[in-house]
Design a protein around this motif. Structure first.
Motif, PDB file in Angstrom:
ATOM      1  N   ALA A  70       0.817  -1.211   0.000  1.00  0.00           N
ATOM      2  CA  ALA A  70       0.000   0.000   0.000  1.00  0.00           C
ATOM      3  C   ALA A  70       0.850   1.261   0.000  1.00  0.00           C
ATOM      4  O   ALA A  70       0.391   2.315  -0.439  1.00  0.00           O
ATOM      5  CB  ALA A  70      -0.941  -0.005   1.195  1.00  0.00           C
ATOM      6  N   THR A  71       2.097   1.176   0.485  1.00  0.00           N
ATOM      7  CA  THR A  71       2.960   2.357   0.525  1.00  0.00           C
ATOM      8  C   THR A  71       3.691   2.598  -0.791  1.00  0.00           C
ATOM      9  O   THR A  71       4.269   3.650  -0.984  1.00  0.00           O
ATOM     10  CB  THR A  71       4.011   2.242   1.655  1.00  0.00           C
ATOM     11  N   LEU A  72       3.664   1.622  -1.690  1.00  0.00           N
ATOM     12  CA  LEU A  72       4.374   1.761  -2.960  1.00  0.00           C
ATOM     13  C   LEU A  72       3.545   2.534  -3.970  1.00  0.00           C
ATOM     14  O   LEU A  72       2.321   2.446  -3.992  1.00  0.00           O
ATOM     15  CB  LEU A  72       4.701   0.372  -3.526  1.00  0.00           C
ATOM     16  N   SER A  73       4.229   3.258  -4.815  1.00  0.00           N
ATOM     17  CA  SER A  73       3.565   4.046  -5.845  1.00  0.00           C
ATOM     18  C   SER A  73       2.834   3.127  -6.830  1.00  0.00           C
ATOM     19  O   SER A  73       3.342   2.062  -7.186  1.00  0.00           O
ATOM     20  CB  SER A  73       4.624   4.860  -6.595  1.00  0.00           C
ATOM     21  N   PRO A  74       1.649   3.529  -7.290  1.00  0.00           N
ATOM     22  CA  PRO A  74       0.927   2.711  -8.277  1.00  0.00           C
ATOM     23  C   PRO A  74       1.714   2.526  -9.575  1.00  0.00           C
ATOM     24  O   PRO A  74       1.543   1.551 -10.278  1.00  0.00           O
ATOM     25  CB  PRO A  74      -0.358   3.491  -8.544  1.00  0.00           C
ATOM     26  N   ASP A  75       2.601   3.482  -9.885  1.00  0.00           N
ATOM     27  CA  ASP A  75       3.389   3.367 -11.116  1.00  0.00           C
ATOM     28  C   ASP A  75       4.804   2.841 -10.852  1.00  0.00           C
ATOM     29  O   ASP A  75       5.731   3.098 -11.599  1.00  0.00           O
ATOM     30  CB  ASP A  75       3.426   4.698 -11.861  1.00  0.00           C
TER      31      ASP A  75
END
Length: 86
Positions: A6-11
């Motif tokens: 959840a903390t990682l960027s969607p891209d």
């Protein structure tokens, strides 16, 4: 793991230039998230240690080195040293 994802960027771009299992060495977005999300299916245990953060760039990218010590579900050790940009 769900909290970490959840903390990682969607891209997110995940590059694994030494990957030798026939998979793509570069994954982006949803493909990168699926790859990371599959880790519990591959490993009985996977711990990260010796994390050294070298600082961040003006864009907010952080350079870090870290080690893994894990065990696959087939009983094989999984020990690596990584360099990453987050």
């Amino acid at each position: 793991l769900a909290d970490a994802l959840a903390t990682l960027s969607p891209d997110l771009t995940l590059e694994l230039p030494a990957r030798h299992d026939g998979g793509k060495p570069v994954m982006q977005g949803e493909a990168a998230h699926r790859f990371i999300g599959a880790m519990p299916k591959l490993f009985k245990s996977l711990n990260f240690s010796e994390i050294t953060v070298h600082g961040s760039t003006t864009s907010g990218v952080v350079a870090a080195e870290y080690r893994s010590n894990g065990l696959t579900h087939t009983g094989e050790p999984y020990i690596n040293t990584y360099a990453g940009f987050f």
